[in-house]
Design a protein around this motif. Structure first.
Motif, PDB file in Angstrom:
ATOM      1  N   GLN A 141       0.815  -1.202   0.000  1.00 45.62           N
ATOM      2  CA  GLN A 141       0.000   0.000   0.000  1.00 45.62           C
ATOM      3  C   GLN A 141       0.853   1.258   0.000  1.00 45.62           C
ATOM      4  O   GLN A 141       0.536   2.250  -0.659  1.00 45.62           O
ATOM      5  CB  GLN A 141      -0.934   0.005   1.210  1.00 45.62           C
ATOM      6  CG  GLN A 141      -2.094  -0.959   1.088  1.00 45.62           C
ATOM      7  CD  GLN A 141      -3.093  -0.826   2.225  1.00 45.62           C
ATOM      8  OE1 GLN A 141      -3.321  -1.766   2.957  1.00 45.62           O
ATOM      9  NE2 GLN A 141      -3.691   0.342   2.373  1.00 45.62           N
ATOM     10  N   SER A 142       1.968   1.216   0.718  1.00 44.72           N
ATOM     11  CA  SER A 142       2.850   2.373   0.787  1.00 44.72           C
ATOM     12  C   SER A 142       3.396   2.741  -0.583  1.00 44.72           C
ATOM     13  O   SER A 142       3.503   3.928  -0.935  1.00 44.72           O
ATOM     14  CB  SER A 142       4.000   2.097   1.762  1.00 44.72           C
ATOM     15  OG  SER A 142       4.921   3.167   1.775  1.00 44.72           O
TER      16      SER A 142
ATOM     17  N   GLU B 100       0.685   4.458  -2.474  1.00 49.50           N
ATOM     18  CA  GLU B 100       0.529   5.811  -1.932  1.00 49.50           C
ATOM     19  C   GLU B 100       1.616   6.729  -2.476  1.00 49.50           C
ATOM     20  O   GLU B 100       1.361   7.914  -2.756  1.00 49.50           O
ATOM     21  CB  GLU B 100       0.571   5.776  -0.409  1.00 49.50           C
ATOM     22  CG  GLU B 100      -0.672   5.147   0.207  1.00 49.50           C
ATOM     23  CD  GLU B 100      -0.507   4.831   1.688  1.00 49.50           C
ATOM     24  OE1 GLU B 100       0.611   5.075   2.216  1.00 49.50           O
ATOM     25  OE2 GLU B 100      -1.472   4.338   2.309  1.00 49.50           O
TER      26      GLU B 100
ATOM     27  N   GLY C  47       0.621   7.748  -5.861  1.00 49.89           N
ATOM     28  CA  GLY C  47      -0.421   8.764  -5.747  1.00 49.89           C
ATOM     29  C   GLY C  47       0.138  10.123  -5.357  1.00 49.89           C
ATOM     30  O   GLY C  47      -0.349  11.157  -5.824  1.00 49.89           O
ATOM     31  N   ALA C  48       1.178  10.102  -4.532  1.00 50.56           N
ATOM     32  CA  ALA C  48       1.755  11.356  -4.034  1.00 50.56           C
ATOM     33  C   ALA C  48       2.393  12.184  -5.135  1.00 50.56           C
ATOM     34  O   ALA C  48       2.493  13.410  -5.014  1.00 50.56           O
ATOM     35  CB  ALA C  48       2.774  11.049  -2.938  1.00 50.56           C
TER      36      ALA C  48
ATOM     37  N   MET D 254      -8.113   2.760  -4.051  1.00 51.73           N
ATOM     38  CA  MET D 254      -7.296   3.953  -4.262  1.00 51.73           C
ATOM     39  C   MET D 254      -7.238   4.321  -5.744  1.00 51.73           C
ATOM     40  O   MET D 254      -7.357   5.494  -6.112  1.00 51.73           O
ATOM     41  CB  MET D 254      -5.883   3.712  -3.720  1.00 51.73           C
ATOM     42  CG  MET D 254      -5.816   3.591  -2.209  1.00 51.73           C
ATOM     43  SD  MET D 254      -4.242   2.882  -1.620  1.00 51.73           S
ATOM     44  CE  MET D 254      -3.075   4.085  -2.225  1.00 51.73           C
TER      45      MET D 254
END
Length: 293
Positions: free
Chosen positions: A60-61, A64, A67-68, A98
Motif C-alpha cells: 500500500q505504501s 501511496e 499517488g503522491a 485507491m
C-alpha cells in the motif's frame, strides 16, 4: 497508452507471476507497473525455493507513493495474481479502491490463484478470501477449472455447467469470467479448453494440449496478462479470447518443441503480438456448444 498495475509474485529464475506477465503485456503495447507480492528464487513447483513475502503495508505504501506524485490516475487497470498472505489480499482491495478513487473507469482483473493445480503453494486463508471477497470487488475474474468450482461452490464437468457457474459468479459482481483452463468431459483428451463469459455472451475455444513430461508453470499468468492487454486495447470478448488462446499456444508450442520446462516467452514474442495460428471461438447459446473434432 494504457497502464496496468500488476500485483503478483516475482521469481528471479524462470517465468511465473510478474515474471510471466510483464513482458507479454509490454510486447502487446500496454505499459506495466509491476508490484511484487513475493520475491522468490524460483517458482514453488520446484519443491524448494528461497526468498520471502512482501509486507502488505509496504504494498500500500508503494501505491501511496505513486499517488503522491500525482500519476495514479493514469492507471487503467489493476491485475492481481499470486498472494503471499491473506493480509496482501486486503491490501489489494484497498489499492483497487485507491486507483478507482482517482480513475473511476479503471478495471480490476483478479486471477484467483488458489494453489489448486500443479503443486502451487499458497498460504492458509487465501483461498477463502478469494472465494468470499474478490468476486464482490473485481470487474473480471480469471480462474482455472478448479478455482471456478471453488468460486461457484460445485463440481463442473461440461462447458454448459461452466457457463452456468460463471454466471453465478457474475451475479456477485464481475462483468467477465475467463476460465483459463476448462475440463470438459465431452472434449477430446488432446485439447486444451478455454471459456469467456459475460451476462449476455459465452465463447468457448480450444487449442492443442501438448504432452509435456512435466507441464510448464506460468501458463495461467501469461494467459491472464494477454487477456488483460487485449481487453484494454479494445478487443471484443471473443477477439480477446481468440488472441489470448493463440498467443499462449505459440509460447507453449515453442517451449515444447525446444524440450524446455520454463516458458519460452522471449523467443515467442513476435507470436505473442501477432500469432500465426488462430483458433476460432464458438458461441455457447441456449446451453449448447457446437463441437469440433
Amino acid at each position: 497508452m494504457n497502464n496496468v498495475l500488476s500485483i503478483q509474485s516475482h521469481v528471479v529464475f524462470g517465468h511465473a507471476g510478474n515474471s510471466a506477465a510483464v513482458f507479454p503485456m509490454r510486447r502487446l503495447g500496454v505499459n506495466v507497473w509491476p508490484l511484487n507480492t513475493v520475491q522468490f528464487s524460483n517458482h514453488t513447483q520446484y519443491g524448494r525455493w528461497t526468498g520471502g513475502v512482501v509486507d502488505a503495508d509496504e504494498l500500500q505504501s508503494v501505491i501511496e507513493g505513486i499517488g503522491a506524485i500525482g500519476v495514479l490516475g493514469r492507471c487503467n487497470a489493476v491485475l492481481s495474481g499470486y498472494l503471499g498472505a491473506t493480509e496482501q489480499g486486503r491490501a489489494v482491495v484497498e489499492i483497487v479502491k485507491m486507483v478507482k478513487a482517482v480513475n473511476p473507469r479503471a478495471l480490476y482483473f483478479c486471477d484467483p490463484v488458489m494453489g489448486a493445480t500443479g503443486g502451487c503453494t499458497v498460504a492458509p486463508g487465501i483461498e477463502d478470501f478469494l472465494v468470499t471477497t474478490m468476486p464482490t470487488v473485481a470487474d473480471a475474474m480469471m480462474p482455472n477449472h478448479t478455482e471456478l468450482e471453488k468460486l461457484a461452490g460445485r463440481t463442473i464437468e461440461t462447458v454448459e455447467e461452466a457457463v452456468d457457474a460463471c454466471r453465478d459468479v457474475i451475479a456477485r459482481g464481475p462483468r467477465i469470467v475467463l476460465v483459463k483452463h476448462l475440463f470438459d468431459r465431452n472434449s477430446r483428451a488432446d485439447t486444451f479448453n478455454m471459456l469467456a463469459v459475460t451476462a449476455s455472451e459465452a465463447w468457448f475455444a480450444q487449442r492443442p494440449l501438448y504432452p509435456f513430461a512435466r507441464q510448464p508453470v506460468g501458463v495461467g499468468d501469461l494467459t491472464s496478462a494477454v487477456f488483460v492487454a487485449r481487453t484494454l486495447l479494445g478487443d471484443s470478448l471473443r477477439n480477446a479470447l481468440e488472441h489470448t488462446l493463440a498467443a499462449v499456444n505459440a509460447v507453449v508450442k515453442t517451449t515444447y518443441d525446444a524440450g524446455r520446462y520454463e516458458l519460452e516467452i522471449v523467443a515467442s514474442q513476435d507470436e505473442i503480438a501477432k500469432p500465426t495460428d488462430r483458433f476460432p471461438a464458438i458461441r455457447v447459446t441456449g446451453g449448447d456448444v457446437v463441437r469440433r473434432g
